[in-house]
Design a protein around this motif. Structure first.
Motif, short mmCIF file in Angstrom:
data_model
loop_
_atom_site.label_atom_id
_atom_site.label_comp_id
_atom_site.label_asym_id
_atom_site.label_seq_id
_atom_site.Cartn_x
_atom_site.Cartn_y
_atom_site.Cartn_z
N LEU A 112 0.83 -1.20 0.00
CA LEU A 112 0.00 0.00 0.00
C LEU A 112 0.86 1.25 0.00
N ASP A 113 0.37 2.30 -0.67
CA ASP A 113 1.09 3.57 -0.63
C ASP A 113 0.62 4.38 0.57
N LYS A 157 -3.58 3.08 -0.94
CA LYS A 157 -3.96 2.48 -2.22
C LYS A 157 -2.96 1.38 -2.59
N PRO A 158 -3.44 0.33 -3.28
CA PRO A 158 -2.53 -0.78 -3.64
C PRO A 158 -1.49 -0.34 -4.67
N THR A 182 -3.95 -5.61 -8.04
CA THR A 182 -4.62 -5.29 -6.78
C THR A 182 -3.63 -5.07 -5.63
#
Length: 608
Positions: free
Chosen positions: A380-381, A385-386, A418
């Protein structure tokens, strides 16, 4: 190049006075929030306290990144790319020459900004901050003279830090970075001294080397250095401390900020090797820096350019077209140019802020079995988000013989669209106990995601003898009957279960017997406790002759116990050998005769 603690950077006071006045004038017109040199500076830089360093511990450079090497003192032009107060979000278009940043250098600054904003968004580092320092430290890598990999060519070296006008720093790297085995020198486009680079050096272009002369490595390291101590560069106090950690000088701070402000108002790319070269430096009162690549930076020499042999044009002579060359003239050499470089995309790994465990945080199986499920993480960032395309390394750690499919203890998996990565399947060996499967982002130092795995013995809740004859044997012989026991767990056959077999004399008080039957052993000594494993069909088999009857007659029991609660007793009957009946003594009386007649005594005479 930063001022050493307790030392003045400049040799003379004149340069400091002129510089202070120029910076003050520029600050008034372009950067209203910049610090003004204090009144007591007396024509030189005033050192700043230790609290402004990037690290609480002072190394050879007094806590600064550059060890107080000299720096370029040119101010940005007053004709900024746009008017003061205009929007800073202008399209990148050609503008003043000083606003041009060499393509590879610009790419390195942008990449460092994206990388650090993804891992430390709180810092709010801007690429213009890196550009401001890069301009003052090395003139943007000597006008962008770098090779295809972003490495300065020739390499950029500061003067030997011998204490004459700036810091005294004896060699700390054995000349590995600066080629000097006696004294240290600031190295590369961002002018790190070797001892600082040893702590902050980076491999931003993933070539396997941490090279201070590589603009990508140096820009990344400078960004991390500026963000140290949990700084937020959106706060003026933290921003000032960050720049002062590079050089403990208010003049240096204001000079860098003047360039930052200049770049924030608009820049454009220029081909590598064509950037504007600065001339004036803080330690030479206006002399050129000379050939930095040869290691004699600060020798006062000027860059050499081929002189023109063309005579001066006479008044009224028409100006030749650019494509024409006047007779008797030498055409100036053409500087090879490269097309502008588009900033490379930030490596996927650099975007990852954390690894999150998605499934199977705790794994359990029995010896020799495959684990149901496998470790799975999400990359994740900072926004949660992926991130796709990230290499995740799974590693089995601890004392275990469990292995990934294929027999290895490590496996690298790339996240999909994803952001998920799932480890290969795991199969337990014969060792029981707990161990860890650790997931990490390749080439990053983010916190790992740990999975706990446990291997237990295989179990059987029921042990049942398969139909067969009762077991009996005479003393001194062996049991000739075959014995088979079936192990099941929750109704299913239980292969690979370790079953303990003990010869006992009582079902109610099952203690190992000291006499009677025993298991056949290679040593020939009586063994009455053994551990056996059920086969693939869940059966435990004793072949004929595996059990010896012993020398004691009586009833004994074979107790079988399995993990999981399965237990049973098998009767063992040992009989004594049968005794033989003796034959009767023969009768001496002849067959068919009656009572024997009396024989007259020789001394008896019959009557007359």
């Amino acid at each position: 190049m930063a001022a050493h603690m307790g030392h003045r950077l400049r040799k003379g006071a004149t340069t400091g006075v002129v510089m202070a006045a120029a910076v003050a004038a520029l600050a008034a017109s372009q950067a209203p929030e910049m610090l003004q040199p204090p009144a007591d500076n007396a024509g030189g830089d005033r050192t700043i306290g230790a609290g402004d360093t990037a690290s609480s511990s002072k190394g050879p450079g007094g806590g600064s990144a550059t060890g107080n090497s000299p720096y370029y003192t040119e101010l940005p032009p007053l004709n900024t790319p746009n008017k003061p107060g205009a929007s800073p979000h202008l399209p990148v278009t050609p503008g003043p020459a000083e606003a041009g940043i060499p393509a590879s250098v610009y790419s390195a600054y942008k990449r460092a900004e994206l990388s650090i904003r993804s891992t430390d968004p709180h810092c709010n580092l801007s690429w213009q901050m890196l550009a401001g320092i890069g301009k003052v430290e090395s003139g943007q890598a000597n006008g962008g003279r770098v090779d295809a990999n972003g490495t300065a060519s020739p390499r950029i070296l500061g003067p030997a830090l011998d204490g004459k006008g700036f810091a005294l720093i004896t060699d700390t790297d054995g000349g590995a970075y600066d080629g000097d085995t006696k004294l240290d020198r600031a190295v590369g486009p961002m002018q790190f001294i070797p001892s600082t680079w040893a702590t902050w050096g980076q491999d931003a272009n993933s070539d396997g080397k941490k090279d201070p002369n590589n603009i990508y490595d140096a820009a990344q390291a400078a960004g991390l250095y500026l963000c140290a101590n949990d700084r937020d560069l959106a706060l003026k106090s933290d921003l000032d401390r960050a720049i002062l950690s590079y050089n403990h000088s208010t003049e240096y701070l204001n000079l860098v900020m003047s360039w930052v402000t200049f770049y924030e108002r608009g820049t454009h790319q220029v081909p590598d090797g064509t950037g504007v070269l600065p001339v004036h430096r803080s330690d030479n009162g206006g002399r050129s820096k000379g050939n930095q690549g040869s290691g004699n930076r600060g020798n006062g020499s000027h860059p050499t350019t081929p002189p023109s042999t063309a005579p001066a044009p006479k008044p009224g002579t028409p100006t030749p077209k650019p494509s024409e060359t006047r007779p008797g003239t030498v055409k100036p050499p053409t500087v090879p140019t490269k097309p502008p470089v588009t900033p490379p995309a930030l490596p996927a790994a650099a975007k990852v802020s954390r690894l999150a465990i998605v499934a199977n945080e705790k794994l359990t199986t029995t010896t020799g079995s495959a684990f149901t499920g496998a470790p799975r993480v999400a990359a994740l960032d900072a926004a949660g988000k992926p991130v796709a395309g990230v290499s995740i390394r799974f590693e089995i750690t601890g004392t275990t013989d469990t292995r990934f499919a294929g027999g290895g203890t490590t496996a690298t998996v790339t996240t999909g669209s994803t952001g998920l990565a799932t480890a290969p399947g795991l199969r337990a060996g014969e060792k029981t106990g707990s161990f860890t499967v650790r997931a990490t982002v390749v080439r990053r130092t983010l916190a790992p995601a740990d999975f706990t795995a446990t291997v237990t013995e295989r179990q059987a809740d029921t042990l049942t003898r398969v139909a067969g004859d009762p077991l009996s044997a005479a003393t001194g012989t062996s049991f000739s009957q075959q014995l088979q026991v079936k192990a099941t767990d929750k109704g299913a056959l239980a292969p690979g279960v370790l079953v303990t077999a003990v010869i006992v004399t009582s079902k109610t008080d099952p203690k190992e017997s000291t006499e009677g039957p025993s298991f056949k052993s290679a040593a020939g000594t009586p063994v009455r406790t053994v551990t056996l494993k059920t086969g693939t069909n869940g059966l435990l088999t004793f072949a004929s002759g595996d059990l010896l009857a012993g020398d004691e007659a009586g009833t004994f029991y074979l107790q079988l116990t399995a993990p999981g609660g399965g237990t049973t007793f098998i009767d063992l009957t040992v009989t004594a050998p049968a005794t033989s009946t003796p034959e009767p003594t023969p009768d001496p009386t002849p067959s068919g005769s009656g009572t024997p007649e009396a024989t007259p005594s020789p001394s008896t005479s019959p009557s007359a």
